[in-house]
Design a protein around this motif. Structure first.
Motif, PDB file in Angstrom:
ATOM      1  N   PHE A   1       0.792  -1.226   0.000  1.00  0.00           N
ATOM      2  CA  PHE A   1       0.000   0.000   0.000  1.00  0.00           C
ATOM      3  C   PHE A   1       0.827   1.281   0.000  1.00  0.00           C
ATOM      4  O   PHE A   1       0.357   2.309  -0.492  1.00  0.00           O
ATOM      5  CB  PHE A   1      -0.925   0.012   1.233  1.00  0.00           C
ATOM      6  N   VAL A   2       2.027   1.250   0.553  1.00  0.00           N
ATOM      7  CA  VAL A   2       2.791   2.485   0.758  1.00  0.00           C
ATOM      8  C   VAL A   2       3.416   2.988  -0.544  1.00  0.00           C
ATOM      9  O   VAL A   2       3.495   2.272  -1.544  1.00  0.00           O
ATOM     10  CB  VAL A   2       3.890   2.282   1.829  1.00  0.00           C
ATOM     11  N   ASP A   3       3.902   4.226  -0.482  1.00  0.00           N
ATOM     12  CA  ASP A   3       4.545   4.832  -1.653  1.00  0.00           C
ATOM     13  C   ASP A   3       6.016   4.461  -1.775  1.00  0.00           C
ATOM     14  O   ASP A   3       6.547   4.388  -2.893  1.00  0.00           O
ATOM     15  CB  ASP A   3       4.423   6.360  -1.566  1.00  0.00           C
ATOM     16  N   ALA A   4       6.697   4.249  -0.657  1.00  0.00           N
ATOM     17  CA  ALA A   4       8.134   3.951  -0.700  1.00  0.00           C
ATOM     18  C   ALA A   4       8.518   3.079   0.485  1.00  0.00           C
ATOM     19  O   ALA A   4       7.895   3.125   1.554  1.00  0.00           O
ATOM     20  CB  ALA A   4       8.958   5.243  -0.681  1.00  0.00           C
ATOM     21  N   ILE A   5       9.568   2.278   0.275  1.00  0.00           N
ATOM     22  CA  ILE A   5      10.042   1.341   1.290  1.00  0.00           C
ATOM     23  C   ILE A   5      11.551   1.506   1.407  1.00  0.00           C
ATOM     24  O   ILE A   5      12.291   1.324   0.428  1.00  0.00           O
ATOM     25  CB  ILE A   5       9.704  -0.117   0.896  1.00  0.00           C
ATOM     26  N   ALA A   6      12.021   1.865   2.606  1.00  0.00           N
ATOM     27  CA  ALA A   6      13.447   2.062   2.848  1.00  0.00           C
ATOM     28  C   ALA A   6      14.008   0.819   3.534  1.00  0.00           C
ATOM     29  O   ALA A   6      13.577   0.468   4.633  1.00  0.00           O
ATOM     30  CB  ALA A   6      13.672   3.298   3.724  1.00  0.00           C
ATOM     31  N   ILE A   7      14.951   0.146   2.891  1.00  0.00           N
ATOM     32  CA  ILE A   7      15.478  -1.107   3.424  1.00  0.00           C
ATOM     33  C   ILE A   7      16.952  -0.959   3.799  1.00  0.00           C
ATOM     34  O   ILE A   7      17.638  -0.032   3.350  1.00  0.00           O
ATOM     35  CB  ILE A   7      15.297  -2.270   2.428  1.00  0.00           C
ATOM     36  N   THR A   8      17.425  -1.893   4.606  1.00  0.00           N
ATOM     37  CA  THR A   8      18.810  -1.884   5.056  1.00  0.00           C
ATOM     38  C   THR A   8      19.674  -2.859   4.274  1.00  0.00           C
ATOM     39  O   THR A   8      20.845  -2.582   4.006  1.00  0.00           O
ATOM     40  CB  THR A   8      18.865  -2.223   6.562  1.00  0.00           C
ATOM     41  N   TYR A   9      19.108  -4.015   3.901  1.00  0.00           N
ATOM     42  CA  TYR A   9      19.882  -5.069   3.245  1.00  0.00           C
ATOM     43  C   TYR A   9      19.344  -5.350   1.837  1.00  0.00           C
ATOM     44  O   TYR A   9      18.127  -5.392   1.639  1.00  0.00           O
ATOM     45  CB  TYR A   9      19.836  -6.352   4.067  1.00  0.00           C
ATOM     46  N   PRO A  10      20.227  -5.564   0.878  1.00  0.00           N
ATOM     47  CA  PRO A  10      19.776  -5.817  -0.506  1.00  0.00           C
ATOM     48  C   PRO A  10      18.820  -6.993  -0.632  1.00  0.00           C
ATOM     49  O   PRO A  10      17.900  -6.966  -1.458  1.00  0.00           O
ATOM     50  CB  PRO A  10      21.082  -6.083  -1.258  1.00  0.00           C
ATOM     51  N   GLU A  11      19.007  -8.041   0.195  1.00  0.00           N
ATOM     52  CA  GLU A  11      18.156  -9.229   0.084  1.00  0.00           C
ATOM     53  C   GLU A  11      16.689  -8.935   0.373  1.00  0.00           C
ATOM     54  O   GLU A  11      15.796  -9.653  -0.083  1.00  0.00           O
ATOM     55  CB  GLU A  11      18.639 -10.316   1.067  1.00  0.00           C
ATOM     56  N   THR A  12      16.437  -7.870   1.102  1.00  0.00           N
ATOM     57  CA  THR A  12      15.067  -7.546   1.514  1.00  0.00           C
ATOM     58  C   THR A  12      14.201  -7.141   0.328  1.00  0.00           C
ATOM     59  O   THR A  12      12.978  -7.226   0.393  1.00  0.00           O
ATOM     60  CB  THR A  12      15.095  -6.415   2.570  1.00  0.00           C
ATOM     61  N   ILE A  13      14.814  -6.728  -0.752  1.00  0.00           N
ATOM     62  CA  ILE A  13      14.051  -6.258  -1.920  1.00  0.00           C
ATOM     63  C   ILE A  13      13.111  -7.332  -2.444  1.00  0.00           C
ATOM     64  O   ILE A  13      12.045  -7.034  -2.998  1.00  0.00           O
ATOM     65  CB  ILE A  13      15.002  -5.768  -3.039  1.00  0.00           C
ATOM     66  N   ASP A  14      13.454  -8.607  -2.235  1.00  0.00           N
ATOM     67  CA  ASP A  14      12.635  -9.704  -2.753  1.00  0.00           C
ATOM     68  C   ASP A  14      11.279  -9.809  -2.069  1.00  0.00           C
ATOM     69  O   ASP A  14      10.380 -10.482  -2.572  1.00  0.00           O
ATOM     70  CB  ASP A  14      13.378 -11.037  -2.600  1.00  0.00           C
ATOM     71  N   TYR A  15      11.110  -9.162  -0.930  1.00  0.00           N
ATOM     72  CA  TYR A  15       9.861  -9.251  -0.181  1.00  0.00           C
ATOM     73  C   TYR A  15       8.873  -8.147  -0.544  1.00  0.00           C
ATOM     74  O   TYR A  15       7.746  -8.148  -0.055  1.00  0.00           O
ATOM     75  CB  TYR A  15      10.140  -9.183   1.325  1.00  0.00           C
ATOM     76  N   PHE A  16       9.285  -7.201  -1.389  1.00  0.00           N
ATOM     77  CA  PHE A  16       8.468  -6.021  -1.660  1.00  0.00           C
ATOM     78  C   PHE A  16       8.387  -5.742  -3.159  1.00  0.00           C
ATOM     79  O   PHE A  16       9.226  -6.227  -3.935  1.00  0.00           O
ATOM     80  CB  PHE A  16       9.071  -4.795  -0.969  1.00  0.00           C
ATOM     81  N   PRO A  17       7.398  -4.930  -3.585  1.00  0.00           N
ATOM     82  CA  PRO A  17       7.370  -4.470  -4.979  1.00  0.00           C
ATOM     83  C   PRO A  17       8.645  -3.664  -5.274  1.00  0.00           C
ATOM     84  O   PRO A  17       8.910  -2.645  -4.644  1.00  0.00           O
ATOM     85  CB  PRO A  17       6.125  -3.585  -5.035  1.00  0.00           C
ATOM     86  N   LYS A  18       9.438  -4.136  -6.218  1.00  0.00           N
ATOM     87  CA  LYS A  18      10.782  -3.581  -6.430  1.00  0.00           C
ATOM     88  C   LYS A  18      10.783  -2.103  -6.790  1.00  0.00           C
ATOM     89  O   LYS A  18      11.714  -1.368  -6.450  1.00  0.00           O
ATOM     90  CB  LYS A  18      11.501  -4.395  -7.512  1.00  0.00           C
ATOM     91  N   GLU A  19       9.735  -1.647  -7.456  1.00  0.00           N
ATOM     92  CA  GLU A  19       9.705  -0.251  -7.899  1.00  0.00           C
ATOM     93  C   GLU A  19       9.543   0.728  -6.731  1.00  0.00           C
ATOM     94  O   GLU A  19       9.776   1.930  -6.894  1.00  0.00           O
ATOM     95  CB  GLU A  19       8.584  -0.033  -8.911  1.00  0.00           C
ATOM     96  N   LYS A  20       9.184   0.222  -5.566  1.00  0.00           N
ATOM     97  CA  LYS A  20       9.010   1.093  -4.395  1.00  0.00           C
ATOM     98  C   LYS A  20      10.219   1.120  -3.473  1.00  0.00           C
ATOM     99  O   LYS A  20      10.255   1.906  -2.528  1.00  0.00           O
ATOM    100  CB  LYS A  20       7.808   0.616  -3.566  1.00  0.00           C
ATOM    101  N   VAL A  21      11.202   0.253  -3.711  1.00  0.00           N
ATOM    102  CA  VAL A  21      12.246  -0.009  -2.717  1.00  0.00           C
ATOM    103  C   VAL A  21      13.465   0.890  -2.923  1.00  0.00           C
ATOM    104  O   VAL A  21      13.934   1.091  -4.045  1.00  0.00           O
ATOM    105  CB  VAL A  21      12.668  -1.490  -2.773  1.00  0.00           C
ATOM    106  N   TYR A  22      13.994   1.385  -1.793  1.00  0.00           N
ATOM    107  CA  TYR A  22      15.232   2.170  -1.784  1.00  0.00           C
ATOM    108  C   TYR A  22      16.173   1.564  -0.738  1.00  0.00           C
ATOM    109  O   TYR A  22      15.765   1.308   0.402  1.00  0.00           O
ATOM    110  CB  TYR A  22      14.954   3.629  -1.414  1.00  0.00           C
ATOM    111  N   LEU A  23      17.413   1.337  -1.124  1.00  0.00           N
ATOM    112  CA  LEU A  23      18.424   0.813  -0.199  1.00  0.00           C
ATOM    113  C   LEU A  23      19.060   1.995   0.524  1.00  0.00           C
ATOM    114  O   LEU A  23      19.907   2.695  -0.024  1.00  0.00           O
ATOM    115  CB  LEU A  23      19.475   0.012  -0.964  1.00  0.00           C
ATOM    116  N   THR A  24      18.633   2.228   1.758  1.00  0.00           N
ATOM    117  CA  THR A  24      19.053   3.428   2.484  1.00  0.00           C
ATOM    118  C   THR A  24      19.920   3.133   3.705  1.00  0.00           C
ATOM    119  O   THR A  24      20.727   3.953   4.109  1.00  0.00           O
ATOM    120  CB  THR A  24      17.830   4.204   2.985  1.00  0.00           C
ATOM    121  N   GLY A  25      19.733   1.972   4.325  1.00  0.00           N
ATOM    122  CA  GLY A  25      20.310   1.719   5.634  1.00  0.00           C
ATOM    123  C   GLY A  25      19.317   2.115   6.725  1.00  0.00           C
ATOM    124  O   GLY A  25      18.226   2.620   6.449  1.00  0.00           O
ATOM    125  N   THR A  26      19.700   1.874   7.960  1.00  0.00           N
ATOM    126  CA  THR A  26      18.855   2.164   9.120  1.00  0.00           C
ATOM    127  C   THR A  26      19.281   3.476   9.768  1.00  0.00           C
ATOM    128  O   THR A  26      20.471   3.657  10.055  1.00  0.00           O
ATOM    129  CB  THR A  26      18.968   1.030  10.159  1.00  0.00           C
TER     130      THR A  26
END
Length: 366
Positions: free
Chosen positions: A137-162
């Protein structure tokens, strides 16, 4: 600008939200921020002391509960959505950040339905249930680890760190030496197991003191034990005549990190983010009952890069942990390589990156 930060329950969710709020105010001092949480969560104790407004909702945990408790949680979720609508009406935000935990789900979901820009933070490799749902549902997803991208719609994901607390980066080694009664010229080992301590870590360290006698004149220890174990742990250090500062709780963690040559601790997302942002060598002991075993997964990510040593809780004892301490502190090259790998893993500017993503969403809506 009005901002809502929703979630918490544990420090691993809450403190990245606190770090984010601090960075928002540093960037925009006129911003108004409120936190959304529950009366049962850690946020109920922490947020008011930090001077932020905190509003409670009725949400309850779902994972690991009985069928009866899960039914109650679903009813509380519906109630919380109504409460979140009221909060949004009284405090219409420009953006809503979800930092994880069951308190984030109703607020971020309600904001998304209201067309308010939404961002969730996922600090662990494997997302929790709330973020798995919210990712749709959200507009953007900020993740810490590259592997996490597989759990979310890729077009929303940003690798930012914590996001980490900025004060952690500003600790003074000189002040630490004075504050903790340390000696120049000794290597310092920092040990902690969370705000309440960790008995398994406390026992293994004290059992390992006899193995560490060859290092006794070269090292000094800062050990956060928790209230329950403080007296007997302090007594064990005295019995073996180790130079140690034993505390129930360390309030000056920035200084403790600044002076540490080696950190021994659990592998929660916030702790890992702070250790790597500072480039510290570490021995990580994942909490074995963490949801989805995320602490062990976090630690193995660092281990695979040579950024830490790891001991799983079931294999932890005095001999094992003392051998790893001796291995790292007896070899400057091993310690230095671990520090380089740790620093390469860290992302000290994660909060700024997440804020930029949020500001972009606000501009897009305008």
């Amino acid at each position: 600008m009005k901002v809502i930060i929703a979630g918490g329950g544990t420090g691993g969710h809450l403190f990245p939200g606190v770090a984010l709020a601090s960075s928002i105010l540093a960037r925009n001092p006129s911003a108004k921020i409120i936190f959304i949480g529950t009366e049962r969560g850690l946020e109920a104790k922490v947020i008011p002391k930090l001077g932020y407004e905190l509003r409670f909702i009725s949400a309850r945990g779902f994972v690991g509960k009985s069928i009866t408790e899960k039914s109650k949680s679903l009813m509380k979720l519906l109630q919380s959505i109504g409460e979140c609508r009221s909060i949004i009406k009284s405090f219409p935000p420009d953006i809503v950040y979800g930092v994880g935990g069951y308190a984030s789900l109703p607020m971020v979901f309600t904001a998304s339905l209201s067309k308010i820009p939404t961002v969730i933070l996922e600090q662990n490799t494997v997302p929790g249930l709330a973020n798995k749902i919210l990712g749709k549902f959200v507009d953007a997803i900020a993740i810490t680890y590259p592997e996490t991208i597989d759990y979310f719609p890729k077009e929303k994901v940003y690798l930012t760190g914590t996001p980490i607390r900025k004060e952690i980066l500003l600790g003074s080694r000189e002040r630490a030496i004075e504050l903790f009664g340390l000696e120049e010229g000794r290597m310092t080992v920092l040990i902690f197991g969370g705000s309440l301590g960790a008995r398994k870590i406390n026992k293994s360290i004290t059992e390992g003191l006899s193995y560490l006698i060859p290092l006794k004149d070269r090292i000094q220890i800062i050990h956060q034990t928790g209230e329950a174990d403080y007296s007997w742990v302090a007594r064990e250090y005295q019995n073996f005549a180790f130079k140690a500062t034993v505390l129930p709780f360390i309030y000056e963690m920035a200084e403790a990190f600044a002076v540490a040559d080696l950190v021994i601790c659990r592998a929660g997302a916030s702790t890992v983010a702070e250790i790597t942002a500072l480039g510290k060598a570490s021995i990580l002991i994942p909490y074995p009952f963490a949801a989805y075993n995320h602490q062990e997964i976090n630690a193995r990510r660092l281990l695979s890069r040579g950024a830490c040593e790891m001991i799983v809780d079931r294999e932890l004892n005095g001999e094992v942990i003392s051998q790893k301490i001796i291995k790292i502190l007896s070899s400057p090259e091993i310690k230095r390589e671990m520090e380089f790998a740790s620093l390469a893993f860290g992302k000290a500017n994660a909060a700024e990156r997440i804020i930029e993503i949020g500001e972009s969403l606000i501009r897009r809506k305008s």
